[in-house]
Design an enzyme around this catalytic site. Structure first.
Site, PDB file in Angstrom:
ATOM      1  N   ASP A  56       5.648   5.439  -0.539  1.00 45.77           N
ATOM      2  CA  ASP A  56       4.726   4.395   0.410  1.00 45.77           C
ATOM      3  C   ASP A  56       3.724   3.332  -0.497  1.00 45.77           C
ATOM      4  OD1 ASP A  56       3.985   2.458   2.358  1.00 45.77           O
ATOM      5  OD2 ASP A  56       3.297   3.935   3.566  1.00 45.77           O
ATOM      6  N   ASP A  59       2.826  -1.604  -5.283  1.00 46.84           N
ATOM      7  CA  ASP A  59       1.980  -2.340  -4.866  1.00 46.84           C
ATOM      8  C   ASP A  59       1.060  -2.870  -5.703  1.00 46.84           C
ATOM      9  OD1 ASP A  59       0.334  -3.891  -2.750  1.00 46.84           O
ATOM     10  OD2 ASP A  59       0.039  -2.277  -1.222  1.00 46.84           O
ATOM     11  N   HIS A 116      -1.541  -2.810   8.533  1.00 45.96           N
ATOM     12  CA  HIS A 116      -1.770  -1.400   9.352  1.00 45.96           C
ATOM     13  C   HIS A 116      -2.637  -1.371  10.285  1.00 45.96           C
ATOM     14  CE1 HIS A 116      -0.346  -1.868   4.896  1.00 45.96           C
ATOM     15  NE2 HIS A 116       0.756  -1.347   5.409  1.00 45.96           N
ATOM     16  N   GLY A 129       2.873  -2.611   8.632  1.00 50.39           N
ATOM     17  CA  GLY A 129       2.372  -3.145   9.419  1.00 50.39           C
ATOM     18  C   GLY A 129       2.921  -2.988  10.504  1.00 50.39           C
ATOM     19  N   ILE A 135       7.126   2.634   9.751  1.00 48.34           N
ATOM     20  CA  ILE A 135       6.083   2.780  11.128  1.00 48.34           C
ATOM     21  C   ILE A 135       5.541   4.131  10.639  1.00 48.34           C
ATOM     22  CG2 ILE A 135       6.212   3.895  13.041  1.00 48.34           C
ATOM     23  CD1 ILE A 135       8.619   1.582  13.449  1.00 48.34           C
ATOM     24  N   ASP A 136       3.811   4.265  11.073  1.00 45.64           N
ATOM     25  CA  ASP A 136       2.852   5.178  10.744  1.00 45.64           C
ATOM     26  C   ASP A 136       1.813   5.219  11.850  1.00 45.64           C
ATOM     27  OD1 ASP A 136       1.734   7.804  10.238  1.00 45.64           O
ATOM     28  OD2 ASP A 136       0.750   6.975   7.559  1.00 45.64           O
TER      29      ASP A 136
HETATM   30  P1  13P Z   1       1.600   1.079  10.835  1.00 42.32           P
HETATM   31  O1  13P Z   1      -0.418   1.383  10.584  1.00 42.32           O
HETATM   32  O2  13P Z   1       1.887  -0.527  11.451  1.00 42.32           O
HETATM   33  O3  13P Z   1       2.317   1.988  11.821  1.00 42.32           O
HETATM   34  O4  13P Z   1       2.440   1.110   9.362  1.00 42.32           O
HETATM   35  C1  13P Z   1       2.840   1.688   8.301  1.00 42.32           C
HETATM   36  C2  13P Z   1       2.919   1.258   6.941  1.00 42.32           C
HETATM   37  O5  13P Z   1       3.074   0.111   6.682  1.00 42.32           O
HETATM   38  C3  13P Z   1       3.597   1.981   5.847  1.00 42.32           C
HETATM   39  O6  13P Z   1       3.105   1.627   4.471  1.00 42.32           O
HETATM   40  O1  G3H Z   2       0.400   1.899   4.833  1.00 38.27           O
HETATM   41  C1  G3H Z   2      -0.097   3.137   5.320  1.00 38.27           C
HETATM   42  C2  G3H Z   2       0.195   4.189   5.898  1.00 38.27           C
HETATM   43  O2  G3H Z   2      -0.176   4.365   7.503  1.00 38.27           O
HETATM   44  C3  G3H Z   2      -0.572   5.528   5.101  1.00 38.27           C
HETATM   45  O3  G3H Z   2      -1.292   5.749   5.750  1.00 38.27           O
HETATM   46  O4  G3H Z   2      -2.529   6.367   2.889  1.00 38.27           O
HETATM   47  O5  G3H Z   2      -3.187   7.193   5.362  1.00 38.27           O
HETATM   48  O6  G3H Z   2      -1.393   8.110   4.287  1.00 38.27           O
HETATM   49  P1  G3H Z   2      -2.289   6.792   4.504  1.00 38.27           P
HETATM   50 ZN    ZN Z   3       2.633  -0.288   4.414  1.00 40.28          ZN
END
Ligand code: 13P
Ligand code: G3H
Ligand code: ZN
Length: 312
Positions: A83, A105, A181, A215, A258-259
């Protein structure tokens, strides 16, 4: 089955009018919660690892956790994805290290530099059977207020997508249509609204091509309320309405990231647990319900938002 790429997943998702969930993984409980939900709903899944996750948990631990999930859930198609790959070297390290998909990215770079970097990653990845997601446009956000209020600056420009995709050879494209995000995506009191006109225009220009939405957490109010009730402070946390994600999934969007919702499910559950059991100090006592909360949240996404249940 072994780890798969996203090629077949996206083809089926595009044709079927649904999206595959891409969930960020950082530890064992998250991997287990997500994949148990996929097993029970017979759903394909993308497990994604950020640079931060690799720094936190270590590449090898994450790979081995995902390999364990593959062994435990042999019928579920699982892709392992980098990611927000920040540079060629990180992408190369993941491609060489067993990932089946990477994101480069370059969205903050000028157009030509974004193309050159994405193409370099695509050439390396494709030679090794790995697929590549690239990004065009900058994700909007409450932190980026100036950009958003300045008008179209942050959104993907549909007139650029054909050239970008044909010159890079990328396999999927992340676009900016108003998601962002984190847990604070929209100003309290305003109506969250994604730019479906931009998505439609992109779809028209790239027929059959898989689009990615970053996001895309919904920031469920029940978790925000639990966090605030049990000692947390997340006033004004707002996500993307689920019905808008459903609409995007029925269009060209094949991957929904989704994170934050995972973080919220875990934090809300652990806060409640500690408030109700102040004597507990065995991590298994609070990580077990946290893992169950991730599983329940992911099941809900799969069935009620993404529509990928039964699509293995
Ligand atoms: P969220 O912060 O909305 O969960 O987005 C996660 C994301 O885009 C990871 O790449
Ligand atoms: O897009 C970002 C993801 O939510 C990952 O977050 O870089 O804190 O692991 P992170
Ligand atoms: Zn992202």
């Amino acid at each position: 089955m072994p780890l798969v790429t996203t090629t077949e997943m996206f083809k089926k998702a595009y044709e079927g009018g649904y999206a595959v969930g891409a969930f960020n993984v950082n530890n064992m409980e998250i991997v287990q919660g997500i994949t148990e939900a996929c097993q029970e709903t017979r759903s394909p899944v993308i497990l994604q690892v950020s640079k931060g996750a690799r720094a936190y948990a270590n590449h090898t631990y994450l790979i081995k956790l995902v390999e364990a999930a593959v062994i435990e859930n042999p019928e579920i198609p699982i892709a392992l994805h980098l990611d927000h790959g920040p540079d060629f070297e990180t992408c190369k390290s993941c491609i060489d290290g067993g990932f089946t998909s990477v994101m480069i990215d370059g969205s903050s770079l000028p157009f030509e530099e974004n193309i050159a970097l994405a193409k370099k990653v695509v050439d390396y990845a494709h030679d090794r059977g790995v697929v590549v997601e690239a990004e065009l446009g900058t994700l909007a956000g409450i932190e980026d207020e100036v950009k958003v209020e300045a008008g179209e600056a942050s959104y993907t420009k549909p007139e650029e997508v054909e050239e970008f995709v044909s010159r890079t050879g990328c396999d999927s494209l992340a676009i900016a249509i108003g998601t962002s995000h984190g847990a604070y995506k929209f100003k309290p009191g305003t109506k969250p609204q994604l730019r479906f006109d931009v998505l439609e225009e992109v779809q028209k220009r790239l027929p059959g091509f898989p689009i990615v939405l970053h996001g895309s957490s919904s920031v469920p109010q029940e978790f925000v309320d639990m966090i605030n009730k049990y000692g947390g402070a997340m006033p004004g946390a707002i996500g993307v309405p689920e019905e808008q994600l459903r609409k995007a999934a029925s269009m060209a969007v094949c991957k929904i990231n989704i994170d934050s919702d995972i973080r919220l499910a875990i934090t809300a559950t652990i806060r409640q647990h500690f408030a109700e059991h102040p004597d507990h100090f065995d991590p298994r006592e609070y990580l077990k319900p946290a893992r169950a909360a991730v599983k329940a949240m992911v099941k809900h996404k799969i069935i009620d938002v993404l529509g990928c249940d039964g699509k293995i």
